[in-house]
Design an enzyme around this catalytic site. Structure first.
Site, PDB file in Angstrom:
ATOM      1  N   ASP A  23      50.750  17.897 -13.583  1.00 54.42           N
ATOM      2  CA  ASP A  23      50.934  18.758 -12.406  1.00 54.42           C
ATOM      3  C   ASP A  23      52.321  19.394 -12.359  1.00 54.42           C
ATOM      4  OD1 ASP A  23      48.412  17.918 -11.672  1.00 54.42           O
ATOM      5  OD2 ASP A  23      48.995  17.195  -9.688  1.00 54.42           O
TER       6      ASP A  23
ATOM      7  N   LYS B  61      36.994   9.589  -4.428  1.00 56.11           N
ATOM      8  CA  LYS B  61      35.636   9.475  -4.973  1.00 56.11           C
ATOM      9  C   LYS B  61      34.979   8.157  -4.555  1.00 56.11           C
ATOM     10  CE  LYS B  61      36.822  12.924  -5.929  1.00 56.11           C
ATOM     11  NZ  LYS B  61      38.050  13.699  -5.983  1.00 56.11           N
TER      12      LYS B  61
ATOM     13  N   HIS C 288      15.210  14.624 -21.709  1.00 49.53           N
ATOM     14  CA  HIS C 288      14.312  15.001 -20.622  1.00 49.53           C
ATOM     15  C   HIS C 288      13.728  13.751 -19.983  1.00 49.53           C
ATOM     16  CE1 HIS C 288      11.228  17.231 -18.438  1.00 49.53           C
ATOM     17  NE2 HIS C 288      10.383  16.282 -18.803  1.00 49.53           N
TER      18      HIS C 288
ATOM     19  N   VAL D 284      46.597  22.603   2.398  1.00 49.86           N
ATOM     20  CA  VAL D 284      46.792  23.984   1.934  1.00 49.86           C
ATOM     21  C   VAL D 284      47.251  24.043   0.470  1.00 49.86           C
ATOM     22  CG1 VAL D 284      47.242  24.895   4.239  1.00 49.86           C
ATOM     23  CG2 VAL D 284      49.153  24.057   2.855  1.00 49.86           C
ATOM     24  N   GLY D 285      47.320  22.895  -0.171  1.00 46.11           N
ATOM     25  CA  GLY D 285      47.645  22.912  -1.603  1.00 46.11           C
ATOM     26  C   GLY D 285      48.734  21.921  -1.947  1.00 46.11           C
TER      27      GLY D 285
ATOM     28  N   GLY E 153      42.566  24.588   5.240  1.00 44.88           N
ATOM     29  CA  GLY E 153      42.513  24.827   3.794  1.00 44.88           C
ATOM     30  C   GLY E 153      41.149  24.513   3.221  1.00 44.88           C
TER      31      GLY E 153
HETATM   32  P1  FAD Z   1      50.894  12.320 -10.724  1.00 41.32           P
HETATM   33  O1  FAD Z   1      49.592  11.634 -10.755  1.00 41.32           O
HETATM   34  O2  FAD Z   1      51.269  13.035  -9.486  1.00 41.32           O
HETATM   35  O3  FAD Z   1      51.978  11.226 -11.061  1.00 41.32           O
HETATM   36  C1  FAD Z   1      53.336  11.514 -11.065  1.00 41.32           C
HETATM   37  C2  FAD Z   1      54.079  10.204 -10.915  1.00 41.32           C
HETATM   38  O4  FAD Z   1      55.463  10.442 -11.136  1.00 41.32           O
HETATM   39  C3  FAD Z   1      53.963   9.616  -9.523  1.00 41.32           C
HETATM   40  O5  FAD Z   1      53.478   8.298  -9.614  1.00 41.32           O
HETATM   41  C4  FAD Z   1      55.394   9.632  -8.979  1.00 41.32           C
HETATM   42  O6  FAD Z   1      55.687   8.508  -8.174  1.00 41.32           O
HETATM   43  C5  FAD Z   1      56.206   9.615 -10.264  1.00 41.32           C
HETATM   44  N1  FAD Z   1      57.533  10.195 -10.126  1.00 41.32           N
HETATM   45  C6  FAD Z   1      57.876  11.411  -9.650  1.00 41.32           C
HETATM   46  N2  FAD Z   1      59.194  11.602  -9.742  1.00 41.32           N
HETATM   47  C7  FAD Z   1      59.698  10.474 -10.304  1.00 41.32           C
HETATM   48  C8  FAD Z   1      61.008  10.065 -10.653  1.00 41.32           C
HETATM   49  N3  FAD Z   1      62.059  10.854 -10.475  1.00 41.32           N
HETATM   50  N4  FAD Z   1      61.173   8.840 -11.185  1.00 41.32           N
HETATM   51  C9  FAD Z   1      60.092   8.010 -11.394  1.00 41.32           C
HETATM   52  N5  FAD Z   1      58.852   8.355 -11.078  1.00 41.32           N
HETATM   53  C10 FAD Z   1      58.654   9.575 -10.541  1.00 41.32           C
HETATM   54  N6  FAD Z   1      42.225  15.659 -10.043  1.00 41.32           N
HETATM   55  C11 FAD Z   1      41.081  15.590 -10.750  1.00 41.32           C
HETATM   56  O7  FAD Z   1      41.073  15.944 -11.938  1.00 41.32           O
HETATM   57  N7  FAD Z   1      39.924  15.127 -10.187  1.00 41.32           N
HETATM   58  C12 FAD Z   1      39.876  14.754  -8.879  1.00 41.32           C
HETATM   59  O8  FAD Z   1      38.829  14.355  -8.396  1.00 41.32           O
HETATM   60  C13 FAD Z   1      41.048  14.839  -8.109  1.00 41.32           C
HETATM   61  N8  FAD Z   1      41.052  14.473  -6.810  1.00 41.32           N
HETATM   62  C14 FAD Z   1      42.193  14.543  -6.106  1.00 41.32           C
HETATM   63  C15 FAD Z   1      42.178  14.175  -4.759  1.00 41.32           C
HETATM   64  C16 FAD Z   1      43.339  14.225  -4.004  1.00 41.32           C
HETATM   65  C17 FAD Z   1      43.289  13.829  -2.561  1.00 41.32           C
HETATM   66  C18 FAD Z   1      44.563  14.615  -4.614  1.00 41.32           C
HETATM   67  C19 FAD Z   1      45.837  14.642  -3.829  1.00 41.32           C
HETATM   68  C20 FAD Z   1      44.601  14.992  -5.940  1.00 41.32           C
HETATM   69  C21 FAD Z   1      43.423  14.964  -6.695  1.00 41.32           C
HETATM   70  N9  FAD Z   1      43.402  15.332  -8.028  1.00 41.32           N
HETATM   71  C22 FAD Z   1      42.228  15.301  -8.734  1.00 41.32           C
HETATM   72  C23 FAD Z   1      44.619  15.803  -8.719  1.00 41.32           C
HETATM   73  C24 FAD Z   1      45.207  14.672  -9.584  1.00 41.32           C
HETATM   74  O9  FAD Z   1      45.509  13.588  -8.755  1.00 41.32           O
HETATM   75  C25 FAD Z   1      46.452  15.184 -10.274  1.00 41.32           C
HETATM   76  O10 FAD Z   1      46.131  16.342 -11.003  1.00 41.32           O
HETATM   77  C26 FAD Z   1      46.996  14.136 -11.244  1.00 41.32           C
HETATM   78  O11 FAD Z   1      47.328  12.949 -10.561  1.00 41.32           O
HETATM   79  C27 FAD Z   1      48.225  14.685 -11.955  1.00 41.32           C
HETATM   80  O12 FAD Z   1      48.723  13.719 -12.801  1.00 41.32           O
HETATM   81  P2  FAD Z   1      50.265  13.714 -13.226  1.00 41.32           P
HETATM   82  O13 FAD Z   1      50.405  12.656 -14.236  1.00 41.32           O
HETATM   83  O14 FAD Z   1      50.693  15.082 -13.577  1.00 41.32           O
HETATM   84  O15 FAD Z   1      51.065  13.359 -11.891  1.00 41.32           O
END
Ligand code: FAD
Length: 455
Positions: free
Chosen positions: A300, A52, A439, A260-261, A177
């Site tokens: 996620d 962003k 407005h 692709v996801g 994608g």
């Molecule tokens: P994550 O943010 O993925 O964090 C998980 C963390 O766990 C990571 O830091 C990882 O290092 C850590 N981890 C994993 N395994 C271990 C382990 N075994 N030990 C210790 N640490 C570990 N979402 C939106 O709502 N709006 C947006 O505009 C948006 N834009 C995006 C743009 C891009 C390019 C991408 C890739 C994603 C975007 N998303 C957006 C999605 C959003 O980033 C995710 O939905 C969000 O970060 C999920 O949060 P989370 O806490 O589930 O996991």
């Protein structure tokens, strides 16, 4: 002596994990937050925030170029990719620092290590086994790299993390994608002057959006070539071979973005060995409980809604239910159908709830009204008479309950929370008509859509 027992251990410090830890810390719980890479997770470091920030640079550049129609002369406007990168890095660093400060304020102990889940109440990190009453799994997701011939170890191919720090804006970008991530990057680089082609397998981009709105959005991004209904077959450097209607085509690019996801990060930290139930992610109920006692999963990694704000809410729900086993009775449960989405391309789009296409697929009767964004004076003043934009509302014909709201055009992402509140409170379209909108605002298109419904 190192403390090794905690009330709650949180594995992963993305939006889900860090917010759950913070909420629990403030409620007086002893919390350990284990993060392998960086506080803030995907969202702050390589997701929502950096994208962003760069998109805002592109938006300013675009607005400056188009300012002539509003009486502002900005001839010769240029952008500086290196400075845009610097600003992005400053924003990310500032926000990551903010998360660290927030955890300290909440009394959460943070360790920078890879954690291994050994079963309920047990996590090992850096050779130390920590125990706890509860464990929250918040390991997030990772980009999917399909096994396409020529894709592996190909320096011309980047994922959503790699593309964030390209040294220069590519002349030609192929995006594989047409989901949110692909479309946002396509919009960013096309606005900055790249020749961008998006190759998408489905007949339309952004599958969660209503078909007519997605088509309108695609039409609005006239600086991008969309190849829909196409299957990518192989890569050779940055040349992409794909098939469309049985015909083989080759696209020559300089950089290929694989978008692709993403898939839930369910492997490599002990989930299966510990007996956690997994399908598209760690299986949870609406309180974020897994199949193991006192083990919760959020964000996620659940595979339910791969959005940062959904992760925040799941984190809050897990925290609330840990603090009070009766919290679900107060509404602390996940209502998946009211999670809004937003795409920050130029122009942006956002929505919440049922789409007309979904209603049709389900054979469900709905009342639908769609109005152009030009119903808003502010929209015209800021975008012109012909700029693309619309708002659509989906209503139950019997109860008149609002089931969905979808918006295309400037500020869509900022205004959608109001529609989300309408769905969350199960309001009718008559209730919505009674709401006073400021407005002139672009949000008035939602009010116009509500009045356009023929009851
Ligand atoms: P994550 O943010 O993925 O964090 C998980 C963390 O766990 C990571 O830091 C990882 O290092 C850590 N981890 C994993 N395994 C271990 C382990 N075994 N030990 C210790 N640490 C570990 N979402 C939106 O709502 N709006 C947006 O505009 C948006 N834009 C995006 C743009 C891009 C390019 C991408 C890739 C994603 C975007 N998303 C957006 C999605 C959003 O980033 C995710 O939905 C969000 O970060 C999920 O949060 P989370 O806490 O589930 O996991």
């Amino acid at each position: 002596m190192t403390q090794t027992h905690f009330d709650v251990i949180v594995l992963g410090a993305g939006p889900g994990g860090y917010l759950a830890a913070e909420r629990l810390g403030h409620a007086g719980k002893k919390v350990l937050l284990i993060e392998e890479i960086a506080l803030g997770g995907t969202c702050l470091n390589v997701g929502c925030i950096p994208t962003k920030t760069l998109l805002n640079g592109a938006k300013n550049y675009l607005h400056a170029k188009e300012a002539g129609q509003f009486g502002v002369d900005a001839t010769g406007v240029t952008y500086d990719w290196a400075r845009m990168q610097e600003w992005k890095n400053q924003v990310v660093a500032g926000l990551v620092g903010g998360v660290g400060a927030a955890e300290r304020k909440a009394g959460v102990k943070v360790i920078n290590a890879r954690g291994h889940f050994d079963g309920p109440g047990k996590v090992t990190a850096d050779g130390v086994t920590y125990t706890s009453d509860h464990v929250i799994i918040a390991t997030g997701s990772v980009p999917v790299m399909p096994p396409l011939p020529g894709a592996a170890d190909n320096p011309a191919v980047v994922d959503s993390t790699g593309i964030l720090s390209l040294d220069e804006v590519p002349s030609r970008l192929a995006v594989i994608g047409g989901g949110v991530i692909g479309v946002e990057f396509a919009s960013l680089f096309a606005t900055l002057g790249s020749e961008v082609t998006v190759i998408e397998m489905a007949p339309e981009i952004l599958p969660f959006m209503d078909d007519d709105m997605a088509a309108q959005l695609r039409g609005a991004m006239s600086n991008i070539t969309f190849e829909l209904g196409c299957k990518v077959e192989s890569l050779d450097g940055a040349s992409v071979t794909y098939s469309k209607d049985g015909e083989h085509k080759v696209l020559e690019a300089d950089v290929v973005l694989m978008a692709v996801g993403r898939r839930s990060a369910t492997t490599g930290w002990g989930a299966e060995e510990a007996g956690l139930e997994i399908n598209r992610g760690v299986v949870v109920d609406d309180r974020m409980r897994t199949n193991l006692p006192n083990v919760w999963a959020i964000g996620d990694v659940t595979g339910r809604s791969l959005l940062a704000h959904a992760a925040y809410r799941m984190g809050e729900i897990a925290a609330a239910n840990i603090l009070d086993p009766q919290a679900h009775r107060r509404g602390e449960v996940m209502r998946w159908h009211t999670v809004p989405w937003a795409v920050y391309c130029l122009p942006e789009a956002a929505g919440v709830g049922l789409t007309e296409s979904q209603a049709k697929k389900e054979g469900r009767d709905v009342l639908v009204a769609k109005v152009p964004a030009q119903m808003s004076g502010r929209f015209i003043a800021e975008n012109g008479f012909r700029a693309p934009g619309s708002a659509k509302i989906i209503v139950d014909p019997t109860t008149h309950q609002v089931l969905g709201v979808h918006v295309l055009g400037a500020y869509a992402a900022e205004m959608i929370w109001g529609a989300q509140a309408v769905l969350e409170m199960e309001l009718t379209v008559e209730d919505l008509r009674q709401v006073v909108f400021p407005h002139p605002t672009v949000s008035e298109v939602i009010r116009e859509a509500a009045w356009a419904v023929k009851l």
